[in-house]
Design an enzyme around this catalytic site. Structure first.
Site, mmCIF file in Angstrom:
data_model
loop_
_atom_site.group_PDB
_atom_site.id
_atom_site.type_symbol
_atom_site.label_atom_id
_atom_site.label_comp_id
_atom_site.label_asym_id
_atom_site.label_seq_id
_atom_site.Cartn_x
_atom_site.Cartn_y
_atom_site.Cartn_z
ATOM 1 C CB CYS A 79 -21.867 -15.867 -69.857
ATOM 2 S SG CYS A 79 -21.690 -15.335 -71.585
ATOM 3 C CG HIS A 186 -23.973 -11.863 -68.773
ATOM 4 N ND1 HIS A 186 -22.755 -12.145 -68.196
ATOM 5 C CD2 HIS A 186 -23.794 -11.996 -70.108
ATOM 6 C CE1 HIS A 186 -21.873 -12.431 -69.147
ATOM 7 N NE2 HIS A 186 -22.479 -12.354 -70.309
ATOM 8 C CD GLU A 188 -23.307 -11.055 -64.813
ATOM 9 O OE1 GLU A 188 -22.477 -11.049 -65.737
ATOM 10 O OE2 GLU A 188 -24.086 -12.012 -64.602
#
EC number: 4.3.2.10
Length: 205
Positions: A79, A186, A188
């Protein structure tokens, strides 16, 4: 061992938890002098570009991250962390970045987007690979990742572009040059697909 750069800004816990899920040994690191001890490094980040660079400089992490990149070990920006890899950003003024990748960060152009597009882009979007990479191993074309951003990268070198997405118009969603890579979305927060990207990163080299 994966080091997660702690420079007082970023989504550190979520990145750490995702790495643990894929079986990686990882820890959050706030000491610049220790970065070279890691096999690979993740530079996370949320918030404003200028503030992030100020934190990197004040914490001593800027030079440490640059030194790590020169070592040839894998470095991944996520990001805002990806945006910081570039030469400069036009977010709330003009700010110099780390300069590891050629290009700049600009705001989404509302005049090109048409109606119905809100800024920031927030949610799932399709990722289109532009070249082959170990980071994308095991993933089929056109998978979805989770995005939250108002600015995007413009790369000077087309060969550095790893992937694109479309939000009103095509933009760079991932970048890779030698040992330095970055994802605007992202991983994650992108469930199984995102975890696979992180697992692939942990297996490079």
């Amino acid at each position: 061992m994966v080091g997660i750069v702690n420079y007082n800004i970023g989504n550190l816990a979520s990145v750490l938890n995702a790495l643990v899920k894929v079986g990686a040994k990882a820890q959050i690191e706030k000491e610049p002098s220790r970065l070279l001890e890691y096999d690979r490094l993740i530079l996370p980040g949320v918030g404003a570009f200028g503030d992030a660079m100020e934190h990197l400089v004040q914490s001593g992490m800027k030079e440490a991250v640059l030194e790590f990149a020169k070592s040839g070990k894998p470095l991944l920006g996520i990001c805002l962390g990806m945006q910081l890899l570039f030469e400069k950003s036009y977010e709330f003024g003009e700010h110099a970045g780390l300069g590891l990748l050629e290009g700049e960060i600009i705001p989404f152009d509302k005049t090109r987007m048409g109606e119905g597009y809100k800024i920031p882009q927030m949610g799932w979007n399709r990722f289109y690979a532009k070249k082959k990479s170990p980071l994308l191993k095991g993933l089929e074309e056109g998978f979805y990742l989770y995005y939250v951003h108002s600015f995007h990268a413009v790369a000077k070198r087309e060969e550095d572009v790893l992937g694109e997405s479309v939000y009103g118009y095509p933009f760079v969603s991932a970048i890779e040059r030698d040992n330095v890579a970055g994802f605007q979305p992202h991983p994650e927060k992108s469930h199984d697909v995102g975890l696979r990207i992180l697992k692939n990163f942990c297996e490079i080299g």
